[in-house]
Design a protein around this motif. Structure first.
Motif, mmCIF file in Angstrom:
data_model
loop_
_atom_site.group_PDB
_atom_site.id
_atom_site.type_symbol
_atom_site.label_atom_id
_atom_site.label_comp_id
_atom_site.label_asym_id
_atom_site.label_seq_id
_atom_site.Cartn_x
_atom_site.Cartn_y
_atom_site.Cartn_z
ATOM 1 N N ASP A 77 -51.179 -46.238 7.029
ATOM 2 C CA ASP A 77 -51.779 -46.236 7.485
ATOM 3 C C ASP A 77 -52.673 -47.533 8.297
ATOM 4 O OD1 ASP A 77 -53.141 -44.237 5.402
ATOM 5 O OD2 ASP A 77 -53.337 -45.417 4.164
ATOM 6 N N THR A 78 -51.954 -48.335 8.731
ATOM 7 C CA THR A 78 -52.875 -49.156 9.141
ATOM 8 C C THR A 78 -52.069 -49.524 10.429
ATOM 9 O OG1 THR A 78 -50.447 -50.892 8.181
ATOM 10 C CG2 THR A 78 -53.047 -51.184 7.098
ATOM 11 N N GLU A 79 -50.740 -48.256 10.596
ATOM 12 C CA GLU A 79 -50.014 -48.689 12.348
ATOM 13 C C GLU A 79 -50.835 -47.318 12.684
ATOM 14 O OE1 GLU A 79 -46.224 -50.833 10.606
ATOM 15 O OE2 GLU A 79 -46.620 -47.997 10.359
ATOM 16 N N GLU A 80 -51.514 -46.133 12.789
ATOM 17 C CA GLU A 80 -51.919 -45.008 13.084
ATOM 18 C C GLU A 80 -52.142 -45.119 14.649
ATOM 19 O OE1 GLU A 80 -56.206 -44.320 11.500
ATOM 20 O OE2 GLU A 80 -54.486 -43.588 9.726
ATOM 21 N N ASP A 81 -52.943 -45.930 14.620
ATOM 22 C CA ASP A 81 -52.911 -45.814 16.422
ATOM 23 C C ASP A 81 -51.721 -46.255 17.414
ATOM 24 O OD1 ASP A 81 -55.595 -44.959 15.578
ATOM 25 O OD2 ASP A 81 -56.566 -47.139 15.238
ATOM 26 N N GLU A 111 -39.728 -45.675 11.415
ATOM 27 C CA GLU A 111 -40.678 -45.833 11.163
ATOM 28 C C GLU A 111 -41.380 -45.691 12.513
ATOM 29 O OE1 GLU A 111 -43.664 -48.601 8.955
ATOM 30 O OE2 GLU A 111 -41.542 -48.666 8.011
ATOM 31 N N GLU A 112 -42.004 -47.042 13.070
ATOM 32 C CA GLU A 112 -42.476 -46.700 14.527
ATOM 33 C C GLU A 112 -42.197 -46.187 15.388
ATOM 34 O OE1 GLU A 112 -41.034 -49.349 12.953
ATOM 35 O OE2 GLU A 112 -42.675 -50.476 12.018
ATOM 36 N N ALA A 113 -41.150 -45.792 15.564
ATOM 37 C CA ALA A 113 -41.174 -45.348 17.136
ATOM 38 C C ALA A 113 -39.700 -43.681 17.104
ATOM 39 C CB ALA A 113 -39.659 -46.055 17.394
ATOM 40 N N GLY A 114 -39.506 -43.087 15.426
ATOM 41 C CA GLY A 114 -39.510 -42.184 15.378
ATOM 42 C C GLY A 114 -37.499 -41.623 15.853
ATOM 43 N N ALA A 115 -36.594 -42.764 15.678
ATOM 44 C CA ALA A 115 -35.461 -42.563 16.355
ATOM 45 C C ALA A 115 -35.229 -42.715 14.619
ATOM 46 C CB ALA A 115 -35.450 -43.980 17.163
ATOM 47 N N GLU A 116 -33.516 -42.530 15.278
ATOM 48 C CA GLU A 116 -32.431 -43.124 13.994
ATOM 49 C C GLU A 116 -31.234 -42.713 14.930
ATOM 50 O OE1 GLU A 116 -32.346 -41.443 9.603
ATOM 51 O OE2 GLU A 116 -33.756 -39.989 11.350
ATOM 52 N N ALA A 117 -30.472 -43.631 14.513
ATOM 53 C CA ALA A 117 -29.130 -44.361 14.874
ATOM 54 C C ALA A 117 -27.860 -43.929 14.166
ATOM 55 C CB ALA A 117 -28.828 -45.733 15.970
#
Length: 53
Positions: free
Chosen positions: A45-49, A3-9
C-alpha cells in the motif's frame, strides 16, 4: 527485485561488498542478476505510486 520491479533472475553473481558510506560499519553486497523474467510488480500500500522506469 520481484516486488519493486516485477523481475526475477535465474542466475545471481556476487560482485563484491562495500561500505554504504565512509566511516560506516554498514555493508552493501552487490550482485549481477542475469536471465531476467519480467512480470507484474508486487507493491504494498505504501509503494502503490512507484513507477518502474
Amino acid at each position: 527485485m520481484k516486488e519493486e520491479a516485477g523481475a526475477e533472475a535465474t542466475r545471481w553473481q556476487h560482485l563484491g561488498t562495500c561500505a554504504s558510506t565512509l566511516g560506516s560499519n554498514a555493508r552493501l553486497s552487490l550482485f549481477l542478476a542475469e536471465h531476467l523474467t519480467l512480470g507484474p510488480q508486487e507493491l504494498n500500500d505504501t509503494e502503490e505510486d512507484f513507477k518502474l522506469s
